[in-house]
Design a protein around this motif. Structure first.
Motif, PDB file in Angstrom:
ATOM      1  N   GLU A 161       9.157   2.048  -5.323  1.00  0.00           N
ATOM      2  CA  GLU A 161       8.369   3.029  -4.560  1.00  0.00           C
ATOM      3  C   GLU A 161       7.556   3.959  -5.462  1.00  0.00           C
ATOM      4  OE1 GLU A 161      10.528   5.460  -1.860  1.00  0.00           O
ATOM      5  OE2 GLU A 161       8.755   5.908  -0.659  1.00  0.00           O
ATOM      6  N   VAL A 210       3.900   3.406  -5.857  1.00  0.00           N
ATOM      7  CA  VAL A 210       2.951   3.798  -4.814  1.00  0.00           C
ATOM      8  C   VAL A 210       2.282   5.116  -5.207  1.00  0.00           C
ATOM      9  CG1 VAL A 210       2.707   4.413  -2.394  1.00  0.00           C
ATOM     10  CG2 VAL A 210       4.327   2.642  -3.057  1.00  0.00           C
ATOM     11  N   ALA A 213      -1.499   5.936  -6.508  1.00  0.00           N
ATOM     12  CA  ALA A 213      -2.363   6.868  -5.781  1.00  0.00           C
ATOM     13  C   ALA A 213      -3.016   7.859  -6.740  1.00  0.00           C
ATOM     14  CB  ALA A 213      -1.549   7.598  -4.720  1.00  0.00           C
ATOM     15  N   VAL A 233      -0.687   0.481  -6.239  1.00  0.00           N
ATOM     16  CA  VAL A 233      -0.167   0.883  -4.929  1.00  0.00           C
ATOM     17  C   VAL A 233       0.350  -0.351  -4.193  1.00  0.00           C
ATOM     18  CG1 VAL A 233      -0.810   1.769  -2.655  1.00  0.00           C
ATOM     19  CG2 VAL A 233      -1.594   2.949  -4.698  1.00  0.00           C
ATOM     20  N   ILE A 287       4.175  -0.922  -2.781  1.00  0.00           N
ATOM     21  CA  ILE A 287       4.576  -1.169  -1.386  1.00  0.00           C
ATOM     22  C   ILE A 287       5.397  -2.456  -1.332  1.00  0.00           C
ATOM     23  CG2 ILE A 287       3.735  -1.637   0.941  1.00  0.00           C
ATOM     24  CD1 ILE A 287       1.268   0.040   0.192  1.00  0.00           C
ATOM     25  N   ALA A 314       0.943  -6.481   1.042  1.00  0.00           N
ATOM     26  CA  ALA A 314       0.522  -5.628  -0.073  1.00  0.00           C
ATOM     27  C   ALA A 314       0.359  -6.436  -1.356  1.00  0.00           C
ATOM     28  CB  ALA A 314       1.554  -4.520  -0.279  1.00  0.00           C
ATOM     29  N   ALA A 362      -0.708   0.023   3.244  1.00  0.00           N
ATOM     30  CA  ALA A 362      -0.276   1.414   3.089  1.00  0.00           C
ATOM     31  C   ALA A 362      -0.098   2.074   4.435  1.00  0.00           C
ATOM     32  CB  ALA A 362      -1.285   2.176   2.243  1.00  0.00           C
ATOM     33  N   SER A 363      -1.062   1.885   5.353  1.00  0.00           N
ATOM     34  CA  SER A 363      -0.918   2.581   6.633  1.00  0.00           C
ATOM     35  C   SER A 363       0.156   1.928   7.494  1.00  0.00           C
ATOM     36  CB  SER A 363      -2.259   2.665   7.357  1.00  0.00           C
ATOM     37  OG  SER A 363      -2.710   1.392   7.700  1.00  0.00           O
ATOM     38  N   TYR A 379       2.787   5.032   4.681  1.00  0.00           N
ATOM     39  CA  TYR A 379       2.400   5.874   3.532  1.00  0.00           C
ATOM     40  C   TYR A 379       1.069   6.551   3.869  1.00  0.00           C
ATOM     41  CZ  TYR A 379       5.932   3.539   0.646  1.00  0.00           C
ATOM     42  OH  TYR A 379       7.104   3.060   0.128  1.00  0.00           O
ATOM     43  N   VAL A 433      -0.710   8.595   1.015  1.00  0.00           N
ATOM     44  CA  VAL A 433      -1.257   7.669   0.018  1.00  0.00           C
ATOM     45  C   VAL A 433      -2.467   6.944   0.596  1.00  0.00           C
ATOM     46  CG1 VAL A 433      -0.762   5.574  -1.283  1.00  0.00           C
ATOM     47  CG2 VAL A 433       0.928   7.406  -1.179  1.00  0.00           C
ATOM     48  N   TRP A 434      -2.322   6.526   1.845  1.00  0.00           N
ATOM     49  CA  TRP A 434      -3.430   5.833   2.506  1.00  0.00           C
ATOM     50  C   TRP A 434      -4.679   6.718   2.505  1.00  0.00           C
ATOM     51  CZ3 TRP A 434      -5.809   7.516   7.059  1.00  0.00           C
ATOM     52  CH2 TRP A 434      -6.754   6.643   7.598  1.00  0.00           C
TER      53      TRP A 434
END
Lengths: 564, 129
Positions: free
Chosen positions: A237, A240, A244, A277, A281, A286, A363-364, A368, A371-372
């Motif tokens: 994690e 991520v 970002a 990222v 994920i 991803a 991401a979405s 996250y 981050v997104w």
């Protein structure tokens, strides 16, 4: 095993030195083609398994994850070799093939020892592309680059030894952050992947390489590191958030940087962020996004470096403050550059669009959201420095008065092929999607996806127009901008003389002090021990009896002490 | 001398591809391009109210979300970078002689060539209009 892709490159790079000049450039073009055939010919599986001292080395592991990287590395080596067709410098030619081979070796390594060897090989081959510039400044920059790259290798070696001690295995599969050893390996990968605060070697070294060397450098080291992270640390994690940060901070530096090759180096760093990222994920979507983005990124980043390199080749500068208005006499280079810029900005129908959106969606979908949102903001930033700044300030903006000839034929062909691939992948994403590690059910061309991306980009363009109109857009100035490498390039060197002087002063003073004490002690000893001094006097009876009583009392106490 | 020869490159001697981009020299046409961009933005913005988009993230479905983000993010980055420059910009020779920033690229690695209109004119007879 000699027919495996990495060894084909190594053999070719050795052969280069012994064949006539006119055959070298053709050999550089043929080698990547043969290597690609080798990768496809060998097919999925572990090839070249050696048992040495009870270690199982896997030299040539082709699977769903390493295959796409192998393919794009061969394509990148081919395009860079075509672009460098005019180069007669044997050092650069040998370094290019050796470097591409080492990077392929790293990607196909099935165990950590093999990986370590190729990992170091990429460092010592690629540095010659920087040395080849031939100036003392390039030598100094190359040494900085080499120190950091080798440091990464040493950390990898330390990490793999500890990992072997812990687990008894050197296999390179999922590692995860679970022990000191795996942490060290993680940091080693992070250095080559240009994690924040470990990133400066990239922006320092890439703009210092030769015109063609930068194109070669841009493709391999960092993407090999992305591959190793995807292999060893998928789903970690922390990645991520590291990713970002990587997408955001280089944007600001890229925006104000004057040397366009350094702008592209910052932009490379930002693109790596998207891939990291995706690795963090770690879902199938991803990871597909990471691999797809690495694939399309290598193409459009090469294309951008090629077009800026062509301008440098013709004008002698890659500084935005010295360029402008070149579209008149270098229109083909300009069109190729704009295509690269649109691809990196992820306009629909270009390669960036169909690869980056996989990561954003992942991401979405995995909640996250912050981050997104960072990635969405970073996407607008990509448009600002790579999408607009590179083509606009080189080929348009104010007229620099320079009227260079169009790029040479072989550079034009290399750029046109690369530009074609950027568009082809964007229009027919199925080809790229079919070689990704996992099955792809993703549809990039939905109405809402195209609409939102166009909204983002068009309104960002509108902001650019507005800021230019009101004069708030930063001008191009002949300046360098300091980054965190200031610490080891200026900070530590500037305090070193002071530190050395204080150490010397401390040494001298403490010696002086000790000598003085010793001298005083000597005087005291001389005074007490002289024939007339207090120690030479005889002892009185009272004093003798007193001394004996004290001694006996002490012995008594000592004997009374329990367990003495 | 070099500068003289550079300035002699007239618009007529450019390649057909380059001529297609000469509109960027005209203030009127650039203004037209900006109006077209603004019009496109307006259409894209209105579409948000007409079409229902799928969304995963909070607020992503709010009309104008992407438009506003694009405009504000771009402005924030550009203005923020301008401020950052005030803090970190140094003269070009700051790291000299150990960095390439202040040196010229070595000539032996270059092939400077001026635009030669004659060659091109021969290649494109009839496309001059």
């Amino acid at each position: 095993m000699l027919l495996s892709a990495p060894f084909l490159f190594l053999i070719a790079s050795a052969v280069l030195a012994f064949i006539p000049q006119r055959l070298r450039a053709p050999l550089m073009l043929v080698t990547p083609v043969l290597a690609l055939i080798s990768i496809i010919g060998f097919g999925t599986g572990n090839h070249g398994v050696l048992n040495i001292l009870n270690f199982e080395l896997v030299l040539y592991r082709i699977d769903n994850l390493s295959f796409p990287f192998g393919v794009i590395f061969c394509i990148a080596a081919f395009l860079a070799s075509l672009y460098a067709w005019h180069v007669r410098d044997l050092t650069q030619q040998v370094a290019t093939l050796g470097y591409a081979g080492a990077a392929l070796g790293g990607v196909f390594a099935g165990d950590l020892v093999t990986l370590f060897i190729w990992w170091e090989a990429t460092a010592i081959t690629s540095v010659f592309l920087i040395f080849a510039r031939g100036t003392p400044a390039a030598m100094a920059t190359g040494m900085r680059y080499l120190i950091i790259q080798v440091l990464s290798g040493v950390l990898l070696l330390a990490g793999l030894l500890m990992h072997f001690h812990d687990t008894g295995s050197i296999a390179f599969n999922h590692l995860g952050l679970q022990s000191t050893g795996t942490w060290l390996i993680f940091i080693a990968f992070g250095i080559k992947c240009a994690f924040p605060l470990m990133h400066n070697w990239l922006q320092d070294a890439y703009p210092a390489a030769t015109v063609t060397g930068t194109v070669v450098l841009s493709a391999f080291t960092t993407k090999m590191a992305v591959y190793t992270l995807a292999r060893g640390y998928a789903g970690t994690e922390m990645l991520v958030y590291i990713g970002a940060v990587m997408t955001l901070f280089p944007i600001f530096f890229a925006e104000i940087e004057n040397d366009l090759r350094r702008v592209l180096a910052y932009s490379l760093n930002n693109q790596l962020g998207f891939m990291v990222v995706g690795v963090g994920i770690g879902t199938e979507l991803a990871l597909n996004g990471t691999v797809a983005h690495a694939f399309s990124h290598i193409l459009y980043k090469s294309l951008l470096f090629m077009s800026v390199g062509a301008v440098l080749y013709r004008t002698g500068t890659s500084k935005a403050s010295e360029l402008g208005g070149l579209y008149r006499t270098m229109p083909i280079t300009m069109v190729c550059c704009v295509i690269g810029a649109m691809a990196i900005s992820a306009f629909p129908l270009f390669s960036g669009f169909i690869s980056k959106s996989l990561i954003l969606d992942a991401a979405s979908k995995n909640s996250y959201y912050v981050v997104w949102f960072c990635l969405v903001v970073a996407s607008a930033g990509v448009l600002s420095h790579s999408g607009i700044k590179i083509p606009f300030f080189t080929f348009f903006a104010h007229d620099s008065g320079k009227r260079p000839a169009e790029a040479p034929m072989h550079m034009r062909i290399a750029m046109i092929i690369t530009a074609f691939l950027c568009v082809f992948i964007g229009v027919f994403p199925g080809f790229l999607y079919s070689i990704l590690p996992h099955e792809v059910s993703y549809k990039p061309y939905t109405f809402s996806h195209v609409l939102t991306q166009m909204q983002l980009l068009c309104f960002a363009l509108l902001a650019f127009v507005y800021l230019m109109k009101v004069g708030l857009h930063p001008h191009e100035l002949r300046r360098v901008n300091i980054d965190s490498d200031w610490v080891y390039r200026k900070g530590i060197p500037s305090i070193l003389p002071g530190v050395a002087a204080s150490v010397i002063a401390l040494n001298t003073r403490s010696r002086e002090w000790a000598l003085k004490r010793l001298e005083r002690l000597g005087i005291q000893v001389a005074r007490y021990a002289s024939p007339t001094g207090p120690l030479a006097d005889g002892w009185g009876v009272k004093a003798m009896v007193g001394a004996v009583v004290v001694l006996m009392f002490a012995i008594l106490l000592f004997n009374l002490w329990p367990n003495a | 001398m070099k500068n003289d020869s550079q300035k002699q490159v007239s618009d007529d001697s450019l390649t057909p591809l380059a001529k297609r981009f000469l509109w960027v020299e005209s203030a009127d046409k650039v203004r037209l391009a900006i109006y077209i961009l603004a019009g496109l933005c307006a259409v894209l913005f209105i579409l948000d109210f007409v079409v229902h988009r799928h969304a995963y993230a909070p607020n992503e479905n709010t009309p104008g979300f992407y438009a506003l983000t694009g405009f504000l993010a771009f402005s924030f980055i550009v203005l923020g970078a301008g401020l950052l420059r005030k803090l970190i910009a140094k003269p070009e020779d700051y790291y000299a002689p150990n960095a390439v920033d202040a040196e010229d690229y070595p000539e032996e690695g270059l092939n400077r060539e001026e635009f030669a209109p004659d060659e091109i004119v021969e290649n494109k007879p009839g496309s001059g209009s």
